[in-house]
Scaffold this motif. Structure first.
Motif, PDB file in Angstrom:
ATOM      1  N   HIS A 283      44.986  41.580  37.174  1.00 53.43           N
ATOM      2  CA  HIS A 283      43.654  41.430  37.772  1.00 53.43           C
ATOM      3  C   HIS A 283      42.673  42.542  37.388  1.00 53.43           C
ATOM      4  CE1 HIS A 283      44.941  38.150  40.487  1.00 53.43           C
ATOM      5  NE2 HIS A 283      46.092  38.804  40.537  1.00 53.43           N
ATOM      6  N   ARG A 284      43.036  43.417  36.490  1.00 47.45           N
ATOM      7  CA  ARG A 284      42.197  44.576  36.203  1.00 47.45           C
ATOM      8  C   ARG A 284      40.847  44.222  35.594  1.00 47.45           C
ATOM      9  NH1 ARG A 284      45.888  47.189  31.307  1.00 47.45           N
ATOM     10  NH2 ARG A 284      46.297  45.225  30.222  1.00 47.45           N
ATOM     11  N   ALA A 285      40.738  43.046  34.952  1.00 48.26           N
ATOM     12  CA  ALA A 285      39.473  42.651  34.338  1.00 48.26           C
ATOM     13  C   ALA A 285      38.506  42.047  35.354  1.00 48.26           C
ATOM     14  CB  ALA A 285      39.725  41.666  33.203  1.00 48.26           C
ATOM     15  N   GLU A 286      38.983  41.788  36.558  1.00 50.44           N
ATOM     16  CA  GLU A 286      38.140  41.176  37.579  1.00 50.44           C
ATOM     17  C   GLU A 286      37.348  42.240  38.324  1.00 50.44           C
ATOM     18  OE1 GLU A 286      41.626  37.828  38.537  1.00 50.44           O
ATOM     19  OE2 GLU A 286      40.907  39.219  40.088  1.00 50.44           O
ATOM     20  N   PRO A 287      36.157  41.909  38.820  1.00 55.27           N
ATOM     21  CA  PRO A 287      35.414  42.874  39.640  1.00 55.27           C
ATOM     22  C   PRO A 287      36.114  43.084  40.980  1.00 55.27           C
ATOM     23  CG  PRO A 287      34.308  40.751  39.628  1.00 55.27           C
ATOM     24  CD  PRO A 287      35.422  40.648  38.627  1.00 55.27           C
ATOM     25  N   VAL A 288      36.006  44.277  41.515  1.00 56.36           N
ATOM     26  CA  VAL A 288      36.639  44.568  42.802  1.00 56.36           C
ATOM     27  C   VAL A 288      36.069  43.666  43.898  1.00 56.36           C
ATOM     28  CG1 VAL A 288      36.908  46.334  44.586  1.00 56.36           C
ATOM     29  CG2 VAL A 288      37.295  46.917  42.191  1.00 56.36           C
ATOM     30  N   SER A 289      34.819  43.288  43.780  1.00 55.13           N
ATOM     31  CA  SER A 289      34.230  42.391  44.779  1.00 55.13           C
ATOM     32  C   SER A 289      35.022  41.088  44.875  1.00 55.13           C
ATOM     33  CB  SER A 289      32.768  42.094  44.430  1.00 55.13           C
ATOM     34  OG  SER A 289      32.670  41.501  43.136  1.00 55.13           O
ATOM     35  N   ARG A 290      35.550  40.621  43.762  1.00 52.35           N
ATOM     36  CA  ARG A 290      36.380  39.413  43.781  1.00 52.35           C
ATOM     37  C   ARG A 290      37.725  39.706  44.421  1.00 52.35           C
ATOM     38  NH1 ARG A 290      38.140  35.604  38.568  1.00 52.35           N
ATOM     39  NH2 ARG A 290      39.673  34.345  39.702  1.00 52.35           N
ATOM     40  N   TRP A 291      38.335  40.853  44.064  1.00 48.64           N
ATOM     41  CA  TRP A 291      39.585  41.237  44.719  1.00 48.64           C
ATOM     42  C   TRP A 291      39.421  41.142  46.233  1.00 48.64           C
ATOM     43  CZ3 TRP A 291      41.331  46.607  42.357  1.00 48.64           C
ATOM     44  CH2 TRP A 291      41.592  46.457  40.982  1.00 48.64           C
ATOM     45  N   GLN A 292      38.338  41.760  46.702  1.00 49.54           N
ATOM     46  CA  GLN A 292      38.185  41.936  48.137  1.00 49.54           C
ATOM     47  C   GLN A 292      37.797  40.653  48.848  1.00 49.54           C
ATOM     48  OE1 GLN A 292      35.561  45.330  48.575  1.00 49.54           O
ATOM     49  NE2 GLN A 292      37.209  46.770  48.117  1.00 49.54           N
TER      50      GLN A 292
END
Length: 373
Positions: A283-292
């Motif tokens: 998931h490192r290529a995803e923005p943290v906003s998506r993680w959260q």
């Protein structure tokens, strides 16, 4: 080795006794005795040390909790088997590569993702912020180590780092993951300079940047400290405290279910590091906003899980979010009702479930909120 193991078990027993005192009464009672002067059951200890109720592997509910968590992992955050590929790992220090098997077991970090590369234009600011980050090493409260009072400037130091942007993030991450020299003839690198509340506050500041590059620093810290938990139990609690940063950055918990620290904390945290290493690389290529956003939605659904262990982990993951206050109040109300039903017949209920319900019933927000940056 044996001496350290005995010390570890004694400290952990003290923590569990401290927990029982905390969740049963608002103040220390005569029946609760701390193992050392430094491990007093005070408001500071209750707020700082991650006195989370734990799940004993002997409890019948353990299998249910594990099944519920694993089902969640399979559904949303599938984790590969084995360690992450060697090409993706942060290298082991050369001195530890040459060390004997016992030293490697005690001191060599677990496999974790490679640390970020600092952009050349940030180098000067990173160097300046590292001097500030280095001062925060002493911002621990001395519990389970030795009596110590943090500097009154700790809040200012952490505040400056929190406002410092990418350069401060790299500076704090670098200092958090520096391996200190072991105090013996070999002086091998072993563990981090950060312990206790200093590690906790550093982890929360790192999570607060909302930058995906903060995750490798957090995972590296867990990878450095987990082997030390076998040999110095109080350092094992630095791992548990610092994990709050991982959980807050990703807003999810991918397991495994927490087990009784008297059983095998090293096995637990080793599996935590293994799983999160795979998760980050995926998931490192995803923005943290998506993680959260995705993590909050998934975790919110777990607040209604049948297992108190899963509900408890979900509560901890969301406990500092204002937007989740109503849902968290409902979880506390259910926990209070469950606690009231079990008052007269405690022997028929798993002790750790009782402790979890009592903890949730008495919670007013994040148990570590007073140490947020």
């Amino acid at each position: 080795m044996r001496r350290a193991s005995v010390r570890y078990r004694w400290v952990v027993v003290g923590v569990r006794r401290a927990l029982l005192c905390v969740v049963v009464a608002a103040q220390v009672t005569l029946g609760c005795r701390e193992p050392t002067t430094a491990a007093r059951v005070t408001r500071e200890v209750r707020d700082v040390i991650d006195v989370q109720p734990v799940i004993s592997v002997a409890d019948a509910s353990m299998a249910d909790a594990a099944a519920a968590t694993e089902s969640h992992v399979r559904a949303g955050d599938r984790v590969a088997t084995g360690w992450i590929a060697e090409a993706e790992r942060e290298p082991v220090p050369e001195a530890l590569r040459r060390a004997d098997a016992l030293d490697r077991r005690e001191c060599a970090p677990l496999p974790s993702p490679k640390l970020p590369i600092v952009a050349p234009e940030l180098a000067a600011d990173v160097l300046r912020y590292r001097a500030i980050a280095r001062r925060t090493i002493a911002c621990h409260n001395g519990v389970f180590r030795f009596p110590h009072r943090p500097s009154r400037r700790c809040d200012a130091w952490f505040g400056e780092l929190a406002r410092g942007g990418p350069a401060a993030m790299h500076a704090l991450g670098i200092e958090l993951t520096q391996m200190k020299a072991r105090a013996d003839e070999d002086a091998l690198p072993c563990g981090s300079n950060f312990i206790g509340t200093a590690a906790h506050r550093a982890a929360l500041v790192l999570a607060g940047y909302g930058d995906a590059q903060a995750m490798p620093y957090l995972l590296r810290y867990l990878a450095i400290q987990t082997p030390r938990a076998l040999f110095a139990g109080y350092d094992g609690y630095a791992v548990q405290l610092a994990f709050d940063g991982v959980r807050r950055l990703a807003r999810r918990d991918i397991g495994p279910v927490w087990i009784d620290p008297l059983e095998d904390p090293s096995a637990h945290w080793t599996e935590v590091v293994r799983r999160w290493g795979h998760w980050y690389l995926a998931h490192r290529a995803e923005p943290v906003s998506r993680w959260q956003s995705e993590g909050i939605a998934t975790t919110r659904a777990l607040l209604d899980a049948p297992s108190v262990a899963v509900r408890y982990a979900a509560y901890e993951t969301l406990s500092d979010l204002e937007s989740e206050r109503a849902a968290l109040r409902a979880v506390r109300a259910d926990a209070c009702a469950a606690d009231a039903r079990g008052v007269e017949d405690r022997e028929d209920e798993p002790g750790d479930e009782v402790a979890m319900n009592r903890y949730l019933c008495g919670a007013t927000g994040s148990p570590t909120s007073s140490f947020d940056p």
